[in-house]
Design a protein around this motif. Sequence first.
Motif, PDB file in Angstrom:
ATOM      1  N   SER A 150      39.128  36.145  45.204  1.00 43.98           N
ATOM      2  CA  SER A 150      38.313  36.823  46.474  1.00 43.98           C
ATOM      3  C   SER A 150      37.182  37.621  46.058  1.00 43.98           C
ATOM      4  O   SER A 150      36.778  38.415  46.773  1.00 43.98           O
ATOM      5  N   CYS A 187      38.797  39.903  52.228  1.00 39.71           N
ATOM      6  CA  CYS A 187      39.447  38.900  52.658  1.00 39.71           C
ATOM      7  C   CYS A 187      38.817  37.844  53.556  1.00 39.71           C
ATOM      8  O   CYS A 187      38.667  36.935  53.568  1.00 39.71           O
ATOM      9  N   TRP A 220      36.869  34.482  53.320  1.00 40.54           N
ATOM     10  CA  TRP A 220      37.360  33.205  54.268  1.00 40.54           C
ATOM     11  C   TRP A 220      36.114  32.659  54.791  1.00 40.54           C
ATOM     12  O   TRP A 220      35.784  31.096  55.027  1.00 40.54           O
TER      13      TRP A 220
END
Length: 100
Positions: free
Chosen positions: A28, A87, A91
């Motif tokens: 991430s 996050c 994504w």
Amino acid sequence: MTDTLISMISIFSGILGANLMALLYKKSCLGFTGNTITGIFGSIFFIKSFGRLGFDPRTIMITGQVNDLLFTVNLIVSFLGGVLGLCFIKWAVQKLNNTK
């Protein structure tokens, strides 16, 4: 403490959350600068969204003294804002790269 100082501490909590998330989960990571920017915006977004429930900087200082419970909730929400912001951005970047 003033409202501005509480806001700055909250933003640093979001930066810490995003960078710790990137440190623990290498997938991430957006680089130090990307993580920091994501932490800033995630923290601000979460505090502006959920701070109306009573833990925004102005409410923390309404009596002239720091309300420790509200300040702790503010820091936790800022930290989670940085983590969830990272996050979400990671994504979104993966989704945009997969559409090629």
